[in-house]
Design a protein around this motif. Sequence first.
Motif, short mmCIF file in Angstrom:
data_model
loop_
_atom_site.label_atom_id
_atom_site.label_comp_id
_atom_site.label_asym_id
_atom_site.label_seq_id
_atom_site.Cartn_x
_atom_site.Cartn_y
_atom_site.Cartn_z
N GLN A 116 0.84 -1.20 0.00
CA GLN A 116 0.00 0.00 0.00
C GLN A 116 0.89 1.26 0.00
OE1 GLN A 116 -3.10 -0.50 -0.26
NE2 GLN A 116 -4.01 1.49 0.12
N TYR A 124 1.11 4.24 -2.79
CA TYR A 124 0.96 5.68 -2.53
C TYR A 124 2.19 6.45 -3.00
CZ TYR A 124 -3.46 5.01 -0.10
OH TYR A 124 -4.77 4.71 0.18
N LYS A 138 2.10 9.32 -5.78
CA LYS A 138 2.59 10.66 -5.47
C LYS A 138 3.62 11.07 -6.53
CE LYS A 138 4.47 13.47 -1.71
NZ LYS A 138 5.10 14.35 -2.63
N GLN A 173 -8.73 12.49 -10.94
CA GLN A 173 -8.56 12.79 -9.51
C GLN A 173 -9.40 14.02 -9.12
OE1 GLN A 173 -4.79 14.42 -8.21
NE2 GLN A 173 -4.93 13.34 -6.26
N MET A 176 -12.52 13.95 -6.49
CA MET A 176 -12.59 14.69 -5.24
C MET A 176 -13.77 15.65 -5.21
SD MET A 176 -8.61 14.67 -4.15
CE MET A 176 -8.19 16.20 -4.71
N LYS A 220 -17.24 14.04 -4.16
CA LYS A 220 -17.44 13.60 -2.78
C LYS A 220 -18.78 14.09 -2.21
CE LYS A 220 -13.24 12.56 -0.29
NZ LYS A 220 -11.97 13.10 0.12
N VAL A 243 -7.26 4.02 -5.06
CA VAL A 243 -7.32 5.33 -4.37
C VAL A 243 -8.61 6.08 -4.70
CG1 VAL A 243 -4.98 6.05 -3.76
CG2 VAL A 243 -5.72 6.27 -6.09
N LYS A 255 -10.92 4.48 -2.23
CA LYS A 255 -10.59 4.69 -0.81
C LYS A 255 -10.54 6.16 -0.42
CE LYS A 255 -7.84 1.43 1.66
NZ LYS A 255 -6.62 0.70 1.58
N ASN A 256 -9.91 6.97 -1.30
CA ASN A 256 -9.63 8.34 -0.88
C ASN A 256 -10.40 9.42 -1.63
OD1 ASN A 256 -6.81 6.71 -0.88
ND2 ASN A 256 -7.11 7.82 1.00
N TRP A 257 -10.47 9.29 -2.96
CA TRP A 257 -11.04 10.40 -3.73
C TRP A 257 -12.55 10.46 -3.57
CZ3 TRP A 257 -8.16 9.22 -9.00
CH2 TRP A 257 -6.77 9.38 -8.80
N PRO A 317 -14.95 7.96 -1.76
CA PRO A 317 -15.19 6.68 -1.07
C PRO A 317 -16.66 6.23 -1.03
CG PRO A 317 -14.44 8.37 0.48
CD PRO A 317 -14.37 8.98 -0.89
#
Length: 312
Positions: free
Chosen positions: A11, A15, A19, A160, A164, A167, A216, A219-221, A223
């Motif tokens: 993981q 990342y 990045k 991305q 975001m 969301k 991602v 999980k992050n952008w 979820p």
Amino acid sequence: MDASSNSETSQDTLYDDIKSFFDSAPPLKDGPDIRGVAGSRIVCVTSGGTTVPLERRCVRYIDNFSSGHRGAASTEYFLKAGYSVIFLNRRGTCQPFCRSLPQDPLLECFEVSKELNVQVRQSHSEVVKRAIGEHCTAVEEGLLLKIPFTTIFEYLQILQLIGMSMKDHGRRAMFYLAAAVSDFYVPWQSMVEHKIQSASGPLDMRLVQAPKMLSVLRKNWAPTAFCISFKLETDSEILLAKADMALKRYNMHAVVANELLTRKEEVIVVTSNEKISVHRGKTEAEADADVESPLIKLLVEKHSAYIGDSDS
Ligand code: PAZ
């Protein structure tokens, strides 16, 4: 090292790769602004293939076969189903509402009248009028936003940003990831500036694996969004196993599996508990003349159940 620290390490590597991909990618000229997109359910449809530039001042690039037909047709069916659509599409590929237009070269679709007005030829006028009307309505009502990309760098940066900003839409947002995204690319920092010279002999170039952004995204952008990815193979023997693997690895809500040669006739929707085969109708006149028609119907039902689950 135990299994959990192994997965933490991979993981962390992911990342780091992500990045470094974003840090080194050439910045976008303008970021997309999705604030004007109206509607209660919203889907980001990705469409067409990403290119992989081989030189910074790009003369040569690696490309793939994707025509964008799946994404364009699906966009039309999502709009019909009441969704707002962000259509993230490869420049120059199929566009929504253009599938029915005449294949003739542009100049052969028009004529100049006696009064010197330019007009669409009578034989094409009905389909052209319908396409223009449906397209204009969708854009003017804020239901269709088209965002173009060419390279893998543009595609992933825009995805991305969209992820975001989706969301806020919670479970009402959907990602329908039909674009054919390159698995390998040349990192910007190791790419030559100028056109590669043939006098230097055979080309020896290293492509690295593109970081897997689906995990991602989930999980992050975005979820809470409902996420559908696609899996294309040419070997039917491995297709479903690969789709299953993608479903689990990236925690997708469904993976649409398709084979290159039959992708317009059949797809298989793979979820954690079922595999549903979806076919197009046998004749052009049928309501499901495109496989995208029954496919979107099925996915909309699944999305409704997903939204309903959270409401109850
Ligand atoms: O763009 P198109 O209509 O020619 O083809 C659609 C597709 C095969 C690119 C799409 O259905 C798909 O499978 N996209 C993901 C491809 C992949 O596995 O990367």
